[in-house]
Design a protein around this motif. Structure first.
Motif, PDB file in Angstrom:
ATOM      1  N   ARG A 119      17.600 -23.281 -72.558  1.00 41.64           N
ATOM      2  CA  ARG A 119      16.820 -24.320 -73.213  1.00 41.64           C
ATOM      3  C   ARG A 119      15.433 -23.771 -73.510  1.00 41.64           C
ATOM      4  O   ARG A 119      14.962 -22.846 -72.861  1.00 41.64           O
ATOM      5  CB  ARG A 119      16.720 -25.581 -72.358  1.00 41.64           C
ATOM      6  CG  ARG A 119      15.981 -25.365 -71.065  1.00 41.64           C
ATOM      7  CD  ARG A 119      16.064 -26.578 -70.167  1.00 41.64           C
ATOM      8  NE  ARG A 119      15.482 -26.260 -68.871  1.00 41.64           N
ATOM      9  CZ  ARG A 119      14.597 -26.998 -68.257  1.00 41.64           C
ATOM     10  NH1 ARG A 119      14.204 -28.134 -68.789  1.00 41.64           N
ATOM     11  NH2 ARG A 119      14.122 -26.631 -67.097  1.00 41.64           N
ATOM     12  N   VAL A 120      14.807 -24.333 -74.502  1.00 47.39           N
ATOM     13  CA  VAL A 120      13.434 -23.987 -74.847  1.00 47.39           C
ATOM     14  C   VAL A 120      12.547 -25.034 -74.193  1.00 47.39           C
ATOM     15  O   VAL A 120      12.738 -26.232 -74.418  1.00 47.39           O
ATOM     16  CB  VAL A 120      13.222 -23.984 -76.379  1.00 47.39           C
ATOM     17  CG1 VAL A 120      11.767 -23.715 -76.720  1.00 47.39           C
ATOM     18  CG2 VAL A 120      14.142 -22.956 -77.038  1.00 47.39           C
ATOM     19  N   THR A 121      11.586 -24.589 -73.392  1.00 47.00           N
ATOM     20  CA  THR A 121      10.712 -25.548 -72.715  1.00 47.00           C
ATOM     21  C   THR A 121       9.293 -25.557 -73.283  1.00 47.00           C
ATOM     22  O   THR A 121       8.571 -26.515 -73.094  1.00 47.00           O
ATOM     23  CB  THR A 121      10.629 -25.251 -71.198  1.00 47.00           C
ATOM     24  OG1 THR A 121      10.131 -23.927 -71.020  1.00 47.00           O
ATOM     25  CG2 THR A 121      11.990 -25.383 -70.548  1.00 47.00           C
ATOM     26  N   ALA A 122       8.918 -24.480 -73.993  1.00 44.02           N
ATOM     27  CA  ALA A 122       7.571 -24.438 -74.557  1.00 44.02           C
ATOM     28  C   ALA A 122       7.541 -23.492 -75.754  1.00 44.02           C
ATOM     29  O   ALA A 122       8.300 -22.529 -75.805  1.00 44.02           O
ATOM     30  CB  ALA A 122       6.561 -23.960 -73.503  1.00 44.02           C
ATOM     31  N   ILE A 123       6.663 -23.795 -76.682  1.00 47.69           N
ATOM     32  CA  ILE A 123       6.469 -22.972 -77.868  1.00 47.69           C
ATOM     33  C   ILE A 123       4.966 -22.862 -78.089  1.00 47.69           C
ATOM     34  O   ILE A 123       4.254 -23.857 -78.011  1.00 47.69           O
ATOM     35  CB  ILE A 123       7.124 -23.616 -79.109  1.00 47.69           C
ATOM     36  CG1 ILE A 123       8.638 -23.752 -78.880  1.00 47.69           C
ATOM     37  CG2 ILE A 123       6.823 -22.808 -80.366  1.00 47.69           C
ATOM     38  CD1 ILE A 123       9.326 -24.620 -79.899  1.00 47.69           C
ATOM     39  N   ALA A 124       4.504 -21.648 -78.344  1.00 49.10           N
ATOM     40  CA  ALA A 124       3.073 -21.447 -78.603  1.00 49.10           C
ATOM     41  C   ALA A 124       2.911 -20.833 -79.987  1.00 49.10           C
ATOM     42  O   ALA A 124       3.437 -19.761 -80.250  1.00 49.10           O
ATOM     43  CB  ALA A 124       2.466 -20.534 -77.548  1.00 49.10           C
ATOM     44  N   ASP A 125       2.226 -21.523 -80.853  1.00 49.68           N
ATOM     45  CA  ASP A 125       1.950 -21.022 -82.197  1.00 49.68           C
ATOM     46  C   ASP A 125       0.577 -20.382 -82.166  1.00 49.68           C
ATOM     47  O   ASP A 125      -0.423 -21.045 -81.906  1.00 49.68           O
ATOM     48  CB  ASP A 125       1.994 -22.180 -83.200  1.00 49.68           C
ATOM     49  CG  ASP A 125       1.825 -21.716 -84.635  1.00 49.68           C
ATOM     50  OD1 ASP A 125       1.493 -20.528 -84.858  1.00 49.68           O
ATOM     51  OD2 ASP A 125       2.012 -22.537 -85.540  1.00 49.68           O
ATOM     52  N   LYS A 126       0.517 -19.093 -82.436  1.00 54.26           N
ATOM     53  CA  LYS A 126      -0.749 -18.356 -82.397  1.00 54.26           C
ATOM     54  C   LYS A 126      -1.530 -18.445 -83.697  1.00 54.26           C
ATOM     55  O   LYS A 126      -2.596 -17.883 -83.830  1.00 54.26           O
ATOM     56  CB  LYS A 126      -0.490 -16.882 -82.066  1.00 54.26           C
ATOM     57  CG  LYS A 126       0.231 -16.667 -80.753  1.00 54.26           C
ATOM     58  CD  LYS A 126      -0.639 -17.056 -79.589  1.00 54.26           C
ATOM     59  CE  LYS A 126       0.067 -16.721 -78.284  1.00 54.26           C
ATOM     60  NZ  LYS A 126      -0.756 -16.984 -77.132  1.00 54.26           N
ATOM     61  N   GLY A 127      -0.976 -19.162 -84.677  1.00 58.49           N
ATOM     62  CA  GLY A 127      -1.674 -19.348 -85.947  1.00 58.49           C
ATOM     63  C   GLY A 127      -1.083 -18.496 -87.055  1.00 58.49           C
ATOM     64  O   GLY A 127      -0.284 -17.598 -86.821  1.00 58.49           O
TER      65      GLY A 127
END
Length: 117
Positions: free
Chosen positions: A105-113
């Motif tokens: 499962r995916v628990t977090a996503i971080a978009d760096k821009g």
């Protein structure tokens, strides 16, 4: 295509079952550098067939979901992807051989821009 974080966090992963042998356990240990000191007991416990133990991080590669982010429906540009973190929780030692089932499962996503990896 824009990345939809909600869609990725709800991605429908199928459970993956994998059977592995003591030989696989030894090959994993050798692959991560165990055995460079062939008489070191801390190395031998992961290589000696009669008392083989699985190196704990082997659990992270067993029954993985594959390259699911290559699916165009994810909206992810694989050339700018960075796998930043993964975790496992071991409630007991991993057996040297057996069958495991993984439920990812995916628990977090971080978009760096824009333009960032």
């Amino acid at each position: 295509m824009t990345i939809d974080c909600g869609k990725l966090k709800a991605w429908p992963f199928e459970a993956v079952e994998q059977t592995y042998s003591a030989r696989d356990t030894i090959l994993y240990a050798l692959g991560i550098g165990i055995g460079t000191e062939p008489t070191n007991p801390d190395h031998l416990r992961f290589l000696y067939e009669e008392r083989i133990e699985a190196f704990p991080t082997m659990a992270a590669v067993l029954a993985g979901p594959g390259l699911w982010l290559k699916d165009p429906a994810t909206g992810v540009d694989g050339t700018k992807l960075l796998h930043g973190e993964q975790s496992i929780t071991l409630l007991q030692p991993l057996p040297a051989e057996g069958t495991v089932t993984a439920r990812s499962r995916v628990t977090a996503i971080a978009d760096k821009g824009a333009g960032k990896g």
